[in-house]
Design a protein around this motif. Sequence first.
Motif, PDB file in Angstrom:
ATOM      1  N   THR A   1     -20.345   0.688 -22.854  1.00 58.96           N
ATOM      2  CA  THR A   1     -20.887   1.617 -21.863  1.00 58.96           C
ATOM      3  C   THR A   1     -20.564   1.160 -20.441  1.00 58.96           C
ATOM      4  O   THR A   1     -20.177   1.971 -19.592  1.00 58.96           O
ATOM      5  CB  THR A   1     -22.410   1.745 -22.033  1.00 58.96           C
ATOM      6  OG1 THR A   1     -22.708   2.080 -23.386  1.00 58.96           O
ATOM      7  CG2 THR A   1     -22.966   2.810 -21.112  1.00 58.96           C
TER       8      THR A   1
ATOM      9  N   GLN B   1     -14.490   2.319 -15.668  1.00 58.05           N
ATOM     10  CA  GLN B   1     -13.262   3.110 -15.718  1.00 58.05           C
ATOM     11  C   GLN B   1     -13.419   4.418 -14.954  1.00 58.05           C
ATOM     12  O   GLN B   1     -12.497   4.849 -14.249  1.00 58.05           O
ATOM     13  CB  GLN B   1     -12.885   3.389 -17.171  1.00 58.05           C
ATOM     14  CG  GLN B   1     -12.352   2.169 -17.916  1.00 58.05           C
ATOM     15  CD  GLN B   1     -12.056   2.463 -19.367  1.00 58.05           C
ATOM     16  OE1 GLN B   1     -12.469   3.485 -19.906  1.00 58.05           O
ATOM     17  NE2 GLN B   1     -11.329   1.556 -20.020  1.00 58.05           N
ATOM     18  N   GLU B   2     -14.586   5.050 -15.070  1.00 56.04           N
ATOM     19  CA  GLU B   2     -14.802   6.294 -14.342  1.00 56.04           C
ATOM     20  C   GLU B   2     -14.861   6.056 -12.838  1.00 56.04           C
ATOM     21  O   GLU B   2     -14.347   6.852 -12.046  1.00 56.04           O
ATOM     22  CB  GLU B   2     -16.088   6.964 -14.823  1.00 56.04           C
ATOM     23  CG  GLU B   2     -16.008   7.550 -16.209  1.00 56.04           C
ATOM     24  CD  GLU B   2     -15.049   8.724 -16.290  1.00 56.04           C
ATOM     25  OE1 GLU B   2     -14.866   9.397 -15.255  1.00 56.04           O
ATOM     26  OE2 GLU B   2     -14.484   8.963 -17.361  1.00 56.04           O
ATOM     27  N   LEU B   3     -15.494   4.972 -12.420  1.00 55.49           N
ATOM     28  CA  LEU B   3     -15.589   4.668 -10.992  1.00 55.49           C
ATOM     29  C   LEU B   3     -14.234   4.308 -10.398  1.00 55.49           C
ATOM     30  O   LEU B   3     -13.949   4.625  -9.235  1.00 55.49           O
ATOM     31  CB  LEU B   3     -16.592   3.531 -10.767  1.00 55.49           C
ATOM     32  CG  LEU B   3     -18.060   3.856 -11.066  1.00 55.49           C
ATOM     33  CD1 LEU B   3     -18.912   2.607 -10.967  1.00 55.49           C
ATOM     34  CD2 LEU B   3     -18.584   4.921 -10.112  1.00 55.49           C
TER      35      LEU B   3
ATOM     36  N   ALA C   1     -16.955   1.811 -19.745  1.00 54.61           N
ATOM     37  CA  ALA C   1     -16.726   3.237 -19.506  1.00 54.61           C
ATOM     38  C   ALA C   1     -17.135   3.630 -18.091  1.00 54.61           C
ATOM     39  O   ALA C   1     -16.434   4.407 -17.415  1.00 54.61           O
ATOM     40  CB  ALA C   1     -17.500   4.057 -20.531  1.00 54.61           C
ATOM     41  N   ILE C   2     -18.261   3.099 -17.607  1.00 54.53           N
ATOM     42  CA  ILE C   2     -18.705   3.388 -16.236  1.00 54.53           C
ATOM     43  C   ILE C   2     -17.695   2.852 -15.225  1.00 54.53           C
ATOM     44  O   ILE C   2     -17.331   3.539 -14.252  1.00 54.53           O
ATOM     45  CB  ILE C   2     -20.101   2.787 -15.998  1.00 54.53           C
ATOM     46  CG1 ILE C   2     -21.143   3.496 -16.858  1.00 54.53           C
ATOM     47  CG2 ILE C   2     -20.486   2.894 -14.528  1.00 54.53           C
ATOM     48  CD1 ILE C   2     -22.521   2.889 -16.766  1.00 54.53           C
TER      49      ILE C   2
ATOM     50  N   PHE D   1     -11.422   5.463 -11.479  1.00 57.33           N
ATOM     51  CA  PHE D   1     -10.453   6.472 -11.917  1.00 57.33           C
ATOM     52  C   PHE D   1      -9.416   6.801 -10.844  1.00 57.33           C
ATOM     53  O   PHE D   1      -8.218   6.913 -11.152  1.00 57.33           O
ATOM     54  CB  PHE D   1     -11.189   7.741 -12.357  1.00 57.33           C
ATOM     55  CG  PHE D   1     -10.272   8.866 -12.726  1.00 57.33           C
ATOM     56  CD1 PHE D   1      -9.607   8.864 -13.951  1.00 57.33           C
ATOM     57  CD2 PHE D   1     -10.057   9.926 -11.847  1.00 57.33           C
ATOM     58  CE1 PHE D   1      -8.752   9.901 -14.285  1.00 57.33           C
ATOM     59  CE2 PHE D   1      -9.204  10.962 -12.177  1.00 57.33           C
ATOM     60  CZ  PHE D   1      -8.550  10.956 -13.400  1.00 57.33           C
TER      61      PHE D   1
ATOM     62  N   PHE E   1     -23.598  10.745 -11.211  1.00 60.81           N
ATOM     63  CA  PHE E   1     -22.211  10.549 -11.638  1.00 60.81           C
ATOM     64  C   PHE E   1     -22.160  10.696 -13.157  1.00 60.81           C
ATOM     65  O   PHE E   1     -22.738   9.897 -13.891  1.00 60.81           O
ATOM     66  CB  PHE E   1     -21.744   9.158 -11.208  1.00 60.81           C
ATOM     67  CG  PHE E   1     -20.260   8.968 -11.284  1.00 60.81           C
ATOM     68  CD1 PHE E   1     -19.409   9.710 -10.478  1.00 60.81           C
ATOM     69  CD2 PHE E   1     -19.705   8.060 -12.157  1.00 60.81           C
ATOM     70  CE1 PHE E   1     -18.048   9.537 -10.539  1.00 60.81           C
ATOM     71  CE2 PHE E   1     -18.351   7.877 -12.225  1.00 60.81           C
ATOM     72  CZ  PHE E   1     -17.515   8.618 -11.413  1.00 60.81           C
ATOM     73  N   ASN E   2     -21.488  11.754 -13.620  1.00 65.96           N
ATOM     74  CA  ASN E   2     -21.440  12.052 -15.050  1.00 65.96           C
ATOM     75  C   ASN E   2     -20.396  11.198 -15.746  1.00 65.96           C
ATOM     76  O   ASN E   2     -19.230  11.148 -15.327  1.00 65.96           O
ATOM     77  CB  ASN E   2     -21.132  13.539 -15.271  1.00 65.96           C
ATOM     78  CG  ASN E   2     -22.206  14.437 -14.696  1.00 65.96           C
ATOM     79  OD1 ASN E   2     -23.389  14.098 -14.753  1.00 65.96           O
ATOM     80  ND2 ASN E   2     -21.813  15.573 -14.139  1.00 65.96           N
ATOM     81  N   ILE E   3     -20.813  10.550 -16.798  1.00 66.59           N
ATOM     82  CA  ILE E   3     -19.940   9.649 -17.556  1.00 66.59           C
ATOM     83  C   ILE E   3     -20.125   9.946 -19.035  1.00 66.59           C
ATOM     84  O   ILE E   3     -21.260  10.061 -19.518  1.00 66.59           O
ATOM     85  CB  ILE E   3     -20.262   8.178 -17.257  1.00 66.59           C
ATOM     86  CG1 ILE E   3     -20.007   7.875 -15.777  1.00 66.59           C
ATOM     87  CG2 ILE E   3     -19.444   7.241 -18.142  1.00 66.59           C
ATOM     88  CD1 ILE E   3     -20.461   6.525 -15.345  1.00 66.59           C
ATOM     89  N   THR E   4     -19.013  10.061 -19.724  1.00 70.99           N
ATOM     90  CA  THR E   4     -19.059  10.283 -21.167  1.00 70.99           C
ATOM     91  C   THR E   4     -19.342   8.960 -21.867  1.00 70.99           C
ATOM     92  O   THR E   4     -18.574   8.001 -21.732  1.00 70.99           O
ATOM     93  CB  THR E   4     -17.740  10.872 -21.667  1.00 70.99           C
ATOM     94  OG1 THR E   4     -17.467  12.086 -20.953  1.00 70.99           O
ATOM     95  CG2 THR E   4     -17.804  11.154 -23.160  1.00 70.99           C
TER      96      THR E   4
ATOM     97  N   GLU F   1      -5.567   6.238 -11.724  1.00 72.27           N
ATOM     98  CA  GLU F   1      -4.661   7.385 -11.762  1.00 72.27           C
ATOM     99  C   GLU F   1      -3.498   7.202 -10.791  1.00 72.27           C
ATOM    100  O   GLU F   1      -2.348   7.557 -11.102  1.00 72.27           O
ATOM    101  CB  GLU F   1      -5.447   8.656 -11.430  1.00 72.27           C
ATOM    102  CG  GLU F   1      -4.650   9.930 -11.531  1.00 72.27           C
ATOM    103  CD  GLU F   1      -4.175  10.206 -12.951  1.00 72.27           C
ATOM    104  OE1 GLU F   1      -3.207  10.979 -13.108  1.00 72.27           O
ATOM    105  OE2 GLU F   1      -4.764   9.640 -13.904  1.00 72.27           O
TER     106      GLU F   1
END
Length: 714
Positions: free
Chosen positions: A515, A521-523, A518-519, A525, A592-595, A529
């Motif tokens: 988890t 990686q989203e932050l 994952a957080i 991103f 902040f939405n995280i899958t 990218e």
Amino acid sequence: MDPIVSPGSASTIKKDSLTFFKSFFNNTEDDVVDSQAAPLPFLSPIANSVISSCSKLLHKPTEELQHCFDTEHPNIIKGSLGYARSLLEFCSYQALNTMTRRPDYLADKNFRRLTFDMMLAWEGPSAENEETASRSNQEVEDEEGWSLFYSTSTNMAAQVDDNKTVGLEAFARIAPACTVIADVITVHNLFDVLTLSSEHKLHFIIYDKYLRSLEKVIKSAANVNSSSSASNLQLSEGEIVLDIDGTVPTQPIFQHIGISGWPGRLTLTNNAMYFESMGVGIYDKAVKFELAADMKQVIKPDLTGPLGARLYDKAVMYKSTSITEPVYFEFTEFKGSSRRDYWLDIILEILNAHKFIRMYNLKKIQKSEALARAALGILRYRAVKEAFQNFPSNYKSLLCFNLTESLPGGYTILQTLSSRLSLLDDSSSQRDSVKSPRGNRQLRHPISYLTLCRHGIVLENEVSINEEEMQQVGDVCVGEINPLEMAVKQSKQDTGRAEAARATVDQVKVEGIDTNIAIMQELLFPLIESFNRLQRLASWEEPSKSTAFLVLVSFVILGGWMKYMLPSVFLFVAIMMGCNRFANYGKPLEAFNITAPPYRNAVEQLLALQEAIIELEALIQAGNVVLLKVRALLFAALPQATDRTAISLVIMAVVFAFVPVKYLILLAFYEAYTREMPLRKDSSDQWARRMREWWYSIPAAPVQLIKSDDKKIK
């Protein structure tokens, strides 16, 4: 100065003190106070009652007190709430200044009730607050039937309902005026502790219990400093005992050094700690552990146990440059570690006080005043701890120097305190300070030190002051907030913001390695990218885009614009933050939405953690191999490889010396960016393979592991 009253004649002192407090309410022929003086119409009944009591104590009519107040404070608007409150403060502070000169005033119930009523009157000083500040008809009497606010010759007397409570602001304005009761730095925390179970409203029964406990603690400290037990420690001049523990045979303190331990008793003074080992019926010579000198002391909670075993979290570790190995003081206790926590706090308070003294280079009476402030804080801490057995473990510190170490604005508080202490001068300047302006006059007396002298804790007074002329009470000023109070208020606001920020941090903390990854990686991103797109350009999958990017970067490098890239990034981020600032003004930050990744049980998470540790170990091993091969090249373990490396370094040095930097950057970019280009791909692969083969042929420098010889004191 009035002679210091030594402890010992407790009954005589108490009787004299009681007679003193009763006498100013008796109507005698020589009394200058008019017993039929009318109450001030703009004040509430309780405020009139308090001011009447103050006038009797000061032997001045209320009209004269009001005239003195108007003369010294002409800028306060009459008829306002601030005027009534400031007048009440003026009379209360003068009365407290007179009452606190008497010994054993804390033992008098009427003093305790009067100070509490001052707080009640402060909350409702004007006549508009008559309903909320009205008092019941119940009299507050002592054992002999005498009432503090009852007088047959006046109709001004009003009684206080036992259910009346005091708020924070009133407590913070009145309590610090009596230095022994509260310190302006920690008064808010003291109020929070006293009102922990009463919804932040202070009842008289709690306040009275605190003062009675404080009086016992102060008497105990005075008796210890005048007894023979203090002289056995061979204390230096001006050194006073603050607390002793371990005297009860069933609750000794164990000193651990290595695997050895000795029971004994521990004494804390305002300069050091003393440990006396328990012998056969007597104590051995005390061992001193310095707190005043700068010896790089480290004091922290630690684990200890028999034979050096780390089993119980009930010890304080002391380490400094004056001892060879750490010393552990174990505070035995059946459950919890409150005994250890208390001693850890008071030891750190003295250590931090001396750090403050060294930081601002305080001398003589300034140093004595700083240590006296720390000593009074420790005595208050003892009083609260002994009065309330359910003392919370998560309280905010009641010790001023410990508190400033943890507050966001603690440095500002210490700086302001040092500025106030710098106004302390020798005795001659103090005598002349009475003629100085009001603001400075209240700063020029070592009030904390004098408080210790008046209570018999300090037996030798270094300061010569005419107490009849001294008008100082604590760190409070009539009708205004002094710089120290302002610094404390500002620090409290900063602390609130810091606690709110810390609460948001606690909310976003999640469990599980997957988890958290994952957080992250989203932050990250946007950065990830951008790197992926740059990598796709370098792979030459789309030659047109890759060529355009190559030409653009070449133009930037050759044009000398590289130096503007980093400022441009900063400017772009600042503009983006400014746009968000105005676009989202007043709006809460969206979540902040995280899958969330697939659920893993505890065993799967442990296996994932084990794999991550194995990968980390492999990376560290690879790094060690690289360093060892570099060592082999430096020391010519393989002469041919060393020769080639040395020649390459010489060529690189010549190139860096004569070729402009922008061309070197352009060359490095071309080499890295065009590796996957169809024209260079085959040659680049061959060159990379040759480099790997050459690197693999270099031996690693040998390593020999030597076991450390771990010697322990037996």
